[in-house]
Every structure is written in C-alpha cells, then in structure tokens.
Design a protein around this motif. Structure first.
Motif, PDB file in Angstrom:
ATOM      1  N   VAL A  20      23.424 -97.808  39.561  1.00 61.60           N
ATOM      2  CA  VAL A  20      23.702 -98.355  40.884  1.00 61.60           C
ATOM      3  C   VAL A  20      22.853 -97.561  41.868  1.00 61.60           C
ATOM      4  O   VAL A  20      22.932 -96.328  41.909  1.00 61.60           O
ATOM      5  CB  VAL A  20      25.201 -98.250  41.247  1.00 61.60           C
ATOM      6  N   LEU A  21      22.051 -98.270  42.630  1.00 65.89           N
ATOM      7  CA  LEU A  21      21.182 -97.643  43.619  1.00 65.89           C
ATOM      8  C   LEU A  21      21.661 -98.005  45.012  1.00 65.89           C
ATOM      9  O   LEU A  21      22.059 -99.151  45.253  1.00 65.89           O
ATOM     10  CB  LEU A  21      19.736 -98.115  43.450  1.00 65.89           C
ATOM     11  N   ASP A  22      21.617 -97.048  45.892  1.00 63.33           N
ATOM     12  CA  ASP A  22      21.953 -97.265  47.300  1.00 63.33           C
ATOM     13  C   ASP A  22      20.758 -96.780  48.105  1.00 63.33           C
ATOM     14  O   ASP A  22      20.359 -95.618  47.982  1.00 63.33           O
ATOM     15  CB  ASP A  22      23.211 -96.488  47.662  1.00 63.33           C
ATOM     16  N   THR A  23      20.182 -97.652  48.911  1.00 62.43           N
ATOM     17  CA  THR A  23      18.984 -97.266  49.655  1.00 62.43           C
ATOM     18  C   THR A  23      19.246 -96.113  50.620  1.00 62.43           C
ATOM     19  O   THR A  23      18.312 -95.434  51.031  1.00 62.43           O
ATOM     20  CB  THR A  23      18.381 -98.463  50.418  1.00 62.43           C
ATOM     21  N   LYS A  24      20.511 -95.855  50.946  1.00 64.91           N
ATOM     22  CA  LYS A  24      20.840 -94.712  51.798  1.00 64.91           C
ATOM     23  C   LYS A  24      20.564 -93.392  51.094  1.00 64.91           C
ATOM     24  O   LYS A  24      20.446 -92.357  51.739  1.00 64.91           O
ATOM     25  CB  LYS A  24      22.314 -94.760  52.219  1.00 64.91           C
ATOM     26  N   GLU A  25      20.454 -93.442  49.769  1.00 70.44           N
ATOM     27  CA  GLU A  25      20.241 -92.230  48.972  1.00 70.44           C
ATOM     28  C   GLU A  25      18.852 -92.178  48.348  1.00 70.44           C
ATOM     29  O   GLU A  25      18.584 -91.339  47.494  1.00 70.44           O
ATOM     30  CB  GLU A  25      21.307 -92.154  47.870  1.00 70.44           C
ATOM     31  N   MET A  26      17.960 -93.072  48.763  1.00 70.46           N
ATOM     32  CA  MET A  26      16.630 -93.163  48.177  1.00 70.46           C
ATOM     33  C   MET A  26      15.567 -92.693  49.171  1.00 70.46           C
ATOM     34  O   MET A  26      15.783 -92.724  50.381  1.00 70.46           O
ATOM     35  CB  MET A  26      16.340 -94.605  47.753  1.00 70.46           C
ATOM     36  N   SER A  27      14.421 -92.303  48.628  1.00 67.50           N
ATOM     37  CA  SER A  27      13.298 -91.921  49.485  1.00 67.50           C
ATOM     38  C   SER A  27      12.710 -93.173  50.138  1.00 67.50           C
ATOM     39  O   SER A  27      12.933 -94.295  49.674  1.00 67.50           O
ATOM     40  CB  SER A  27      12.213 -91.223  48.658  1.00 67.50           C
ATOM     41  N   ARG A  28      11.953 -92.961  51.202  1.00 69.55           N
ATOM     42  CA  ARG A  28      11.326 -94.098  51.889  1.00 69.55           C
ATOM     43  C   ARG A  28      10.399 -94.858  50.951  1.00 69.55           C
ATOM     44  O   ARG A  28      10.340 -96.083  50.991  1.00 69.55           O
ATOM     45  CB  ARG A  28      10.552 -93.619  53.111  1.00 69.55           C
ATOM     46  N   GLU A  45      10.618 -95.123  47.622  1.00 68.80           N
ATOM     47  CA  GLU A  45      11.417 -95.907  46.677  1.00 68.80           C
ATOM     48  C   GLU A  45      12.023 -97.144  47.345  1.00 68.80           C
ATOM     49  O   GLU A  45      12.069 -98.206  46.739  1.00 68.80           O
ATOM     50  CB  GLU A  45      12.531 -95.059  46.074  1.00 68.80           C
ATOM     51  N   ILE A  46      12.460 -96.983  48.576  1.00 67.23           N
ATOM     52  CA  ILE A  46      13.017 -98.129  49.313  1.00 67.23           C
ATOM     53  C   ILE A  46      11.945 -99.207  49.475  1.00 67.23           C
ATOM     54  O   ILE A  46      12.194-100.389  49.251  1.00 67.23           O
ATOM     55  CB  ILE A  46      13.574 -97.704  50.688  1.00 67.23           C
ATOM     56  N   ARG A  47      10.744 -98.781  49.849  1.00 67.80           N
ATOM     57  CA  ARG A  47       9.641 -99.725  50.027  1.00 67.80           C
ATOM     58  C   ARG A  47       9.314-100.433  48.719  1.00 67.80           C
ATOM     59  O   ARG A  47       9.115-101.645  48.680  1.00 67.80           O
ATOM     60  CB  ARG A  47       8.406 -99.002  50.548  1.00 67.80           C
ATOM     61  N   VAL A  48       9.281 -99.659  47.627  1.00 67.02           N
ATOM     62  CA  VAL A  48       8.951-100.225  46.317  1.00 67.02           C
ATOM     63  C   VAL A  48       9.999-101.248  45.894  1.00 67.02           C
ATOM     64  O   VAL A  48       9.668-102.381  45.536  1.00 67.02           O
ATOM     65  CB  VAL A  48       8.806 -99.114  45.246  1.00 67.02           C
ATOM     66  N   VAL A  49      11.268-100.873  45.925  1.00 71.09           N
ATOM     67  CA  VAL A  49      12.308-101.779  45.449  1.00 71.09           C
ATOM     68  C   VAL A  49      12.450-103.001  46.361  1.00 71.09           C
ATOM     69  O   VAL A  49      12.647-104.120  45.884  1.00 71.09           O
ATOM     70  CB  VAL A  49      13.652-101.051  45.230  1.00 71.09           C
ATOM     71  N   THR A  50      12.299-102.817  47.654  1.00 69.70           N
ATOM     72  CA  THR A  50      12.359-103.945  48.585  1.00 69.70           C
ATOM     73  C   THR A  50      11.221-104.918  48.309  1.00 69.70           C
ATOM     74  O   THR A  50      11.419-106.137  48.292  1.00 69.70           O
ATOM     75  CB  THR A  50      12.304-103.451  50.046  1.00 69.70           C
TER      76      THR A  50
END
Length: 100
Positions: free
Chosen positions: A19-27, A29-34
């Motif tokens: 389970v991933l939460d973007t609040k706990e991810m690097s910028r 990683e957020i960009r990649v997954v988005t």
C-alpha cells in the motif's frame, strides 16, 4: 493518493502486497507513479478483465484512491499494454517492502 496492489496465485501461490501513500513518497516517486497511472488511463479501464487462458496465472488487483476510487483486476495474460509499466512498478515496490 493511496494505491493498493496485490498479486496472488501462480504455480507457487505466492502473494505480495503493498500500500503506497503519496504523503509518504518522494517527489520523484510521486511523479513516476502519477505518470504511470495517467499513461495507463487507469480510471478509464474496466474493473474486470476477460477470463485467463493460462492454467495458473498470477492475479493482480490495483486500487487507486484519489478523490475517487477505482479498482482494476487482471490476470497475467489480460494486462493491457499501457497498464503493464504500472504493474511492474508496483510489483517492484511490493518486493522491496518484503525485503525490508
């Protein structure tokens, strides 16, 4: 945004989950997954796929919550081309979690 990923089944019955939460991810990683979610047209994909033709396929379930929630369930042989990079990213994240 929250992303849940689960892979089960296969010959050995292996099960991985993350389970991933973007609040706990690097910028990054957020960009990649988005980007992967957008390129997959995730929210436009049907929730269920056709039946697998394999004897014992892996089963994948991806849930993305971003104001709205969408669940996509697939088998190894029913993953759309545009969805495969997201599945690979989430599989790698689940494996990393299992090692830690």
């Amino acid at each position: 945004m929250k992303i849940s990923f689960e892979r089960s089944g296969g010959i050995g019955g292996f099960h991985i989950r993350v389970v991933l939460d973007t609040k706990e991810m690097s910028r990054l990683e957020i960009r990649v997954v988005t980007n992967l979610i957008e390129k997959a047209s995730f929210f436009a994909l049907p929730s269920e796929s056709k039946a697998s033709t394999l004897a014992d396929p892996f089963n994948y379930e991806i849930t993305v919550q971003n104001g709205k929630q969408h669940i996509v369930k697939r088998y190894d042989d029913t993953i759309e081309t545009q969805l495969r990079p997201l599945v690979e990213f989430l599989t790698n994240k689940a494996r990393q979690k299992d090692k830690s």
